[in-house]
Design a protein around this motif. Structure first.
Motif, PDB file in Angstrom:
ATOM      1  N   MET A 178       0.832  -1.204   0.000  1.00  0.00           N
ATOM      2  CA  MET A 178       0.000   0.000   0.000  1.00  0.00           C
ATOM      3  C   MET A 178       0.866   1.254   0.000  1.00  0.00           C
ATOM      4  O   MET A 178       0.602   2.220  -0.731  1.00  0.00           O
ATOM      5  CB  MET A 178      -0.927  -0.016   1.214  1.00  0.00           C
ATOM      6  N   ALA A 179       1.906   1.252   0.820  1.00  0.00           N
ATOM      7  CA  ALA A 179       2.807   2.405   0.889  1.00  0.00           C
ATOM      8  C   ALA A 179       3.560   2.591  -0.420  1.00  0.00           C
ATOM      9  O   ALA A 179       3.791   3.718  -0.867  1.00  0.00           O
ATOM     10  CB  ALA A 179       3.793   2.230   2.040  1.00  0.00           C
ATOM     11  N   SER A 180       3.920   1.486  -1.056  1.00  0.00           N
ATOM     12  CA  SER A 180       4.644   1.558  -2.321  1.00  0.00           C
ATOM     13  C   SER A 180       3.792   2.225  -3.401  1.00  0.00           C
ATOM     14  O   SER A 180       4.274   3.076  -4.152  1.00  0.00           O
ATOM     15  CB  SER A 180       5.054   0.158  -2.767  1.00  0.00           C
ATOM     16  N   SER A 181       2.520   1.836  -3.483  1.00  0.00           N
ATOM     17  CA  SER A 181       1.621   2.442  -4.461  1.00  0.00           C
ATOM     18  C   SER A 181       1.441   3.929  -4.174  1.00  0.00           C
ATOM     19  O   SER A 181       1.461   4.762  -5.092  1.00  0.00           O
ATOM     20  CB  SER A 181       0.257   1.740  -4.438  1.00  0.00           C
ATOM     21  N   TYR A 182       1.263   4.258  -2.918  1.00  0.00           N
ATOM     22  CA  TYR A 182       1.086   5.656  -2.522  1.00  0.00           C
ATOM     23  C   TYR A 182       2.304   6.497  -2.903  1.00  0.00           C
ATOM     24  O   TYR A 182       2.182   7.567  -3.508  1.00  0.00           O
ATOM     25  CB  TYR A 182       0.842   5.717  -1.014  1.00  0.00           C
ATOM     26  N   LEU A 193       6.260   8.796   2.186  1.00  0.00           N
ATOM     27  CA  LEU A 193       6.152   8.423   3.592  1.00  0.00           C
ATOM     28  C   LEU A 193       6.889   7.116   3.848  1.00  0.00           C
ATOM     29  O   LEU A 193       6.924   6.232   2.991  1.00  0.00           O
ATOM     30  CB  LEU A 193       4.681   8.247   3.990  1.00  0.00           C
ATOM     31  N   THR A 194       7.461   7.002   5.025  1.00  0.00           N
ATOM     32  CA  THR A 194       8.035   5.723   5.426  1.00  0.00           C
ATOM     33  C   THR A 194       6.897   4.739   5.677  1.00  0.00           C
ATOM     34  O   THR A 194       5.723   5.130   5.791  1.00  0.00           O
ATOM     35  CB  THR A 194       8.860   5.863   6.710  1.00  0.00           C
ATOM     36  N   PRO A 257      11.008  -4.252   3.330  1.00  0.00           N
ATOM     37  CA  PRO A 257      10.679  -3.171   2.422  1.00  0.00           C
ATOM     38  C   PRO A 257      11.362  -1.840   2.700  1.00  0.00           C
ATOM     39  O   PRO A 257      11.584  -1.062   1.788  1.00  0.00           O
ATOM     40  CB  PRO A 257       9.152  -3.034   2.580  1.00  0.00           C
ATOM     41  N   GLY A 258      11.677  -1.554   3.948  1.00  0.00           N
ATOM     42  CA  GLY A 258      12.390  -0.322   4.262  1.00  0.00           C
ATOM     43  C   GLY A 258      11.547   0.915   4.075  1.00  0.00           C
ATOM     44  O   GLY A 258      10.325   0.862   4.143  1.00  0.00           O
ATOM     45  N   ASP A 259      12.184   2.028   3.826  1.00  0.00           N
ATOM     46  CA  ASP A 259      11.491   3.309   3.710  1.00  0.00           C
ATOM     47  C   ASP A 259      11.212   3.614   2.246  1.00  0.00           C
ATOM     48  O   ASP A 259      12.123   3.823   1.459  1.00  0.00           O
ATOM     49  CB  ASP A 259      12.344   4.440   4.301  1.00  0.00           C
ATOM     50  N   TYR A 260       9.950   3.654   1.892  1.00  0.00           N
ATOM     51  CA  TYR A 260       9.579   3.923   0.507  1.00  0.00           C
ATOM     52  C   TYR A 260       9.692   5.425   0.225  1.00  0.00           C
ATOM     53  O   TYR A 260       9.350   6.238   1.049  1.00  0.00           O
ATOM     54  CB  TYR A 260       8.148   3.463   0.232  1.00  0.00           C
TER      55      TYR A 260
END
Length: 260
Positions: A178-182, A193-194, A257-260
């Protein structure tokens, strides 16, 4: 209307009442299939009718292993959205003179807006956060380890992931996707965002919202089949947990995944 005419026992998510009034266990996925189809086709009006007028419960289709299908529809980016219900307001005229790379980005951004509209609508209708994340992402531990620089190498990340339960790893996987897409739609690194910050932002979407979880006991009391199935899944999950923890990471290319 069709469900009412068939006298479906909507409060029994793992079963339907057939036309003779008998409990038909072989039809217990009918309601689930309808709800999933409505969400996948971005039909908000029908979804509202199912939930508010017919009493459909979100736990029905999450329980039926539709979780991955729905999450993929809502959170995965597509460079070209073929379903007109998910394209958004963009037209070919908008990107007619753009490069292929810009076109893909514009189409993805437009579709993502539609995905987030449906996601917000599900929350407004009472989608419980607990169904999306049965296990919380351990953001406090992640930030503590990151601050101590203990997740900087692939080996450290792998060892950390192996130390988690299967449910915790699945929660991190979903939040990471979800964070990756964002973040992929942001124009600069400063806007990204991380994983931990994204997860906090995500949880705020539920603040002040009324969740269906408040009626869970009521619905379970009406449906002993649901309780028996949930107990079976929990027991199976405990059996798989020990085997999964010992084998996690073997032959895998997974990296934290770390910080995107």
């Amino acid at each position: 209307t069709a469900c009412k005419e068939l006298r479906a026992k909507i409060d029994a998510p793992l079963g339907m009442i057939n036309q003779t009034g008998e409990f038909a266990t072989h039809d217990h996925y009918s309601v689930i299939a309808v709800m999933q189809w409505v969400i996948l086709n971005n039909m908000k009006g029908m979804l509202k009718t199912l939930v508010e007028d017919l009493g459909f419960q979100f736990r029905w289709f999450f329980h039926a292993n539709c979780h991955r299908v729905v999450c993929k529809r809502l959170f995965d980016l597509s460079e070209y959205e073929s379903n007109p219900r998910w394209k958004g307001g963009i037209t070919e005229e908008d990107y007619a003179f753009e490069s292929s790379r810009v076109r893909r980005g514009m189409r993805s951004a437009s579709a993502y807006k539609e995905q987030m509209k449906m996601f917000d609508y599900l929350i407004d209708l009472g989608l419980p956060f607990e169904l999306l994340f049965p296990t919380e992402v351990p953001i406090d531990d992640l930030e503590r380890l990151q601050k101590a620089k203990k997740l900087e190498t692939r080996k450290q990340s792998r060892e950390y992931m192996k130390s988690l339960s299967r449910n915790e790893r699945e929660a991190i996987d979903l939040a990471s996707a979800m964070a990756s897409s964002y973040n992929s739609l942001k124009n600069s690194e400063a806007e990204m965002l991380t994983l931990c910050d994204y997860y906090r932002m995500l949880k705020k979407k539920w603040e002040g919202k009324e969740s269906q979880i408040a009626r869970l006991d009521e619905f379970e009391a009406l449906d002993p089949t649901w309780r028996a199935e949930r107990k079976r899944q929990e027991e199976r999950g405990e059996e798989e947990k020990s085997d999964d923890e010992s084998s996690y990471g073997s032959g895998s290319s997974y990296e934290y995944p770390g910080d995107y």
